[in-house]
Write a protein that holds these residues in place. Structure first.
Motif, PDB file in Angstrom:
ATOM      1  N   ILE A   1      -0.354   8.064   5.687  1.00 51.65           N
ATOM      2  CA  ILE A   1      -1.745   7.718   5.367  1.00 51.65           C
ATOM      3  C   ILE A   1      -2.039   6.264   5.736  1.00 51.65           C
ATOM      4  O   ILE A   1      -3.058   5.957   6.359  1.00 51.65           O
ATOM      5  CB  ILE A   1      -2.037   7.981   3.874  1.00 51.65           C
ATOM      6  CG1 ILE A   1      -2.034   9.486   3.599  1.00 51.65           C
ATOM      7  CG2 ILE A   1      -3.361   7.348   3.451  1.00 51.65           C
ATOM      8  CD1 ILE A   1      -2.057   9.845   2.127  1.00 51.65           C
ATOM      9  N   VAL A   2      -1.137   5.375   5.379  1.00 46.90           N
ATOM     10  CA  VAL A   2      -1.334   3.953   5.696  1.00 46.90           C
ATOM     11  C   VAL A   2      -1.315   3.738   7.210  1.00 46.90           C
ATOM     12  O   VAL A   2      -2.121   2.967   7.754  1.00 46.90           O
ATOM     13  CB  VAL A   2      -0.271   3.094   4.979  1.00 46.90           C
ATOM     14  CG1 VAL A   2      -0.314   1.656   5.460  1.00 46.90           C
ATOM     15  CG2 VAL A   2      -0.474   3.161   3.469  1.00 46.90           C
ATOM     16  N   THR A   3      -0.432   4.429   7.920  1.00 49.13           N
ATOM     17  CA  THR A   3      -0.369   4.302   9.376  1.00 49.13           C
ATOM     18  C   THR A   3      -1.670   4.765  10.029  1.00 49.13           C
ATOM     19  O   THR A   3      -2.188   4.115  10.948  1.00 49.13           O
ATOM     20  CB  THR A   3       0.819   5.118   9.928  1.00 49.13           C
ATOM     21  OG1 THR A   3       2.022   4.623   9.345  1.00 49.13           O
ATOM     22  CG2 THR A   3       0.911   5.013  11.434  1.00 49.13           C
ATOM     23  N   ALA A   4      -2.224   5.875   9.572  1.00 49.20           N
ATOM     24  CA  ALA A   4      -3.490   6.368  10.122  1.00 49.20           C
ATOM     25  C   ALA A   4      -4.627   5.386   9.860  1.00 49.20           C
ATOM     26  O   ALA A   4      -5.458   5.132  10.748  1.00 49.20           O
ATOM     27  CB  ALA A   4      -3.816   7.737   9.515  1.00 49.20           C
TER      28      ALA A   4
ATOM     29  N   PRO B   1       4.751  11.744  -1.991  1.00 48.61           N
ATOM     30  CA  PRO B   1       6.048  11.432  -1.388  1.00 48.61           C
ATOM     31  C   PRO B   1       5.921  10.194  -0.489  1.00 48.61           C
ATOM     32  O   PRO B   1       4.845   9.906   0.048  1.00 48.61           O
ATOM     33  CB  PRO B   1       6.376  12.669  -0.549  1.00 48.61           C
ATOM     34  CG  PRO B   1       5.463  13.737  -1.022  1.00 48.61           C
ATOM     35  CD  PRO B   1       4.280  13.062  -1.632  1.00 48.61           C
ATOM     36  N   VAL B   2       7.019   9.476  -0.311  1.00 50.82           N
ATOM     37  CA  VAL B   2       6.990   8.229   0.475  1.00 50.82           C
ATOM     38  C   VAL B   2       6.518   8.503   1.902  1.00 50.82           C
ATOM     39  O   VAL B   2       5.730   7.734   2.468  1.00 50.82           O
ATOM     40  CB  VAL B   2       8.381   7.550   0.457  1.00 50.82           C
ATOM     41  CG1 VAL B   2       8.408   6.353   1.384  1.00 50.82           C
ATOM     42  CG2 VAL B   2       8.768   7.148  -0.943  1.00 50.82           C
ATOM     43  N   TRP B   3       6.953   9.589   2.527  1.00 52.44           N
ATOM     44  CA  TRP B   3       6.562   9.867   3.910  1.00 52.44           C
ATOM     45  C   TRP B   3       5.049  10.085   4.017  1.00 52.44           C
ATOM     46  O   TRP B   3       4.425   9.647   4.979  1.00 52.44           O
ATOM     47  CB  TRP B   3       7.329  11.080   4.468  1.00 52.44           C
ATOM     48  CG  TRP B   3       6.989  12.384   3.815  1.00 52.44           C
ATOM     49  CD1 TRP B   3       7.615  12.976   2.776  1.00 52.44           C
ATOM     50  CD2 TRP B   3       5.900  13.247   4.167  1.00 52.44           C
ATOM     51  NE1 TRP B   3       6.998  14.154   2.434  1.00 52.44           N
ATOM     52  CE2 TRP B   3       5.943  14.349   3.289  1.00 52.44           C
ATOM     53  CE3 TRP B   3       4.899  13.204   5.129  1.00 52.44           C
ATOM     54  CZ2 TRP B   3       5.031  15.394   3.347  1.00 52.44           C
ATOM     55  CZ3 TRP B   3       3.991  14.252   5.186  1.00 52.44           C
ATOM     56  CH2 TRP B   3       4.056  15.336   4.303  1.00 52.44           C
ATOM     57  N   ALA B   4       4.450  10.736   3.036  1.00 58.23           N
ATOM     58  CA  ALA B   4       3.005  10.967   3.070  1.00 58.23           C
ATOM     59  C   ALA B   4       2.248   9.653   2.873  1.00 58.23           C
ATOM     60  O   ALA B   4       1.231   9.391   3.542  1.00 58.23           O
ATOM     61  CB  ALA B   4       2.604  11.976   1.996  1.00 58.23           C
ATOM     62  N   ALA B   5       2.742   8.817   1.999  1.00 55.95           N
ATOM     63  CA  ALA B   5       2.107   7.512   1.785  1.00 55.95           C
ATOM     64  C   ALA B   5       2.160   6.674   3.052  1.00 55.95           C
ATOM     65  O   ALA B   5       1.169   6.049   3.451  1.00 55.95           O
ATOM     66  CB  ALA B   5       2.793   6.789   0.622  1.00 55.95           C
ATOM     67  N   ALA B   6       3.308   6.686   3.714  1.00 54.55           N
ATOM     68  CA  ALA B   6       3.457   5.922   4.959  1.00 54.55           C
ATOM     69  C   ALA B   6       2.548   6.472   6.049  1.00 54.55           C
ATOM     70  O   ALA B   6       1.948   5.710   6.825  1.00 54.55           O
ATOM     71  CB  ALA B   6       4.914   5.936   5.411  1.00 54.55           C
TER      72      ALA B   6
ATOM     73  N   ALA C   1       0.834  -1.208   0.000  1.00 60.72           N
ATOM     74  CA  ALA C   1       0.000   0.000   0.000  1.00 60.72           C
ATOM     75  C   ALA C   1       0.865   1.253   0.000  1.00 60.72           C
ATOM     76  O   ALA C   1       0.573   2.221  -0.718  1.00 60.72           O
ATOM     77  CB  ALA C   1      -0.935  -0.013   1.205  1.00 60.72           C
ATOM     78  N   ILE C   2       1.918   1.248   0.799  1.00 63.58           N
ATOM     79  CA  ILE C   2       2.827   2.407   0.826  1.00 63.58           C
ATOM     80  C   ILE C   2       3.476   2.593  -0.542  1.00 63.58           C
ATOM     81  O   ILE C   2       3.572   3.715  -1.060  1.00 63.58           O
ATOM     82  CB  ILE C   2       3.878   2.249   1.937  1.00 63.58           C
ATOM     83  CG1 ILE C   2       3.199   2.351   3.313  1.00 63.58           C
ATOM     84  CG2 ILE C   2       4.972   3.305   1.813  1.00 63.58           C
ATOM     85  CD1 ILE C   2       4.098   2.003   4.476  1.00 63.58           C
ATOM     86  N   ALA C   3       3.918   1.489  -1.135  1.00 65.79           N
ATOM     87  CA  ALA C   3       4.552   1.581  -2.458  1.00 65.79           C
ATOM     88  C   ALA C   3       3.569   2.106  -3.504  1.00 65.79           C
ATOM     89  O   ALA C   3       3.937   2.925  -4.363  1.00 65.79           O
ATOM     90  CB  ALA C   3       5.086   0.207  -2.866  1.00 65.79           C
ATOM     91  N   ALA C   4       2.316   1.670  -3.427  1.00 62.55           N
ATOM     92  CA  ALA C   4       1.316   2.130  -4.391  1.00 62.55           C
ATOM     93  C   ALA C   4       1.025   3.619  -4.212  1.00 62.55           C
ATOM     94  O   ALA C   4       0.897   4.358  -5.192  1.00 62.55           O
ATOM     95  CB  ALA C   4       0.035   1.317  -4.255  1.00 62.55           C
ATOM     96  N   LEU C   5       0.908   4.066  -2.956  1.00 59.67           N
ATOM     97  CA  LEU C   5       0.652   5.484  -2.703  1.00 59.67           C
ATOM     98  C   LEU C   5       1.882   6.345  -2.974  1.00 59.67           C
ATOM     99  O   LEU C   5       1.759   7.556  -3.193  1.00 59.67           O
ATOM    100  CB  LEU C   5       0.184   5.688  -1.262  1.00 59.67           C
ATOM    101  CG  LEU C   5      -1.255   5.288  -0.953  1.00 59.67           C
ATOM    102  CD1 LEU C   5      -1.529   5.432   0.537  1.00 59.67           C
ATOM    103  CD2 LEU C   5      -2.230   6.133  -1.752  1.00 59.67           C
TER     104      LEU C   5
END
Length: 123
Positions: free
Chosen positions: A75-78, A68-73, A59-63
């Protein structure tokens, strides 16, 4: 009369001992099932956890493609935090509804025995 009282006392003692043996056997059997199910749930939990780790990375890789990678991470964490909170609330509700593990058959037998003894004593 004394002989009847002695025999009744002896029978009551044997009855109580028998019910205690039944309760012990019933709880031992329930404990065995709880132990097996705990091990199976533990194995399923480990496999599920590994699967979810792979899914989170996916999911992080897709987002990370449009963001940016930090924003994807983040979002997935939330999203995972929200899922964890919902599951914890549902689990708490289920625990409050669970009945304690008791030897139900033995309790029913003892109640029936006491009722029979009371009925016999009234005769």
């Amino acid at each position: 009369m004394g002989e009847l009282v002695r025999r009744a006392s002896q029978q009551l003692t044997e009855l109580v001992r028998g019910e205690l043996r039944l309760a012990q056997a019933e709880m031992k059997e329930k404990g065995r099932h709880y132990g097996k199910s705990g091990g199976l749930f533990g194995g399923a939990g480990i496999a599920g956890f590994l699967m979810l780790e792979a899914l989170v990375v996916s999911a992080i890789a897709a987002l990370a493609v449009p963001l940016p990678v930090w924003a994807a991470a983040l979002i997935v964490t939330a999203a995972l935090g929200l899922i964890a909170a919902v599951l914890a609330l549902i689990g708490k509700k289920q625990i409050s509804q669970a009945a304690p593990p008791v030897p139900e058959q033995t309790i029913d037998n003892v109640k029936a025995d006491v009722a029979e003894i009371k009925r016999s004593a009234q005769r």
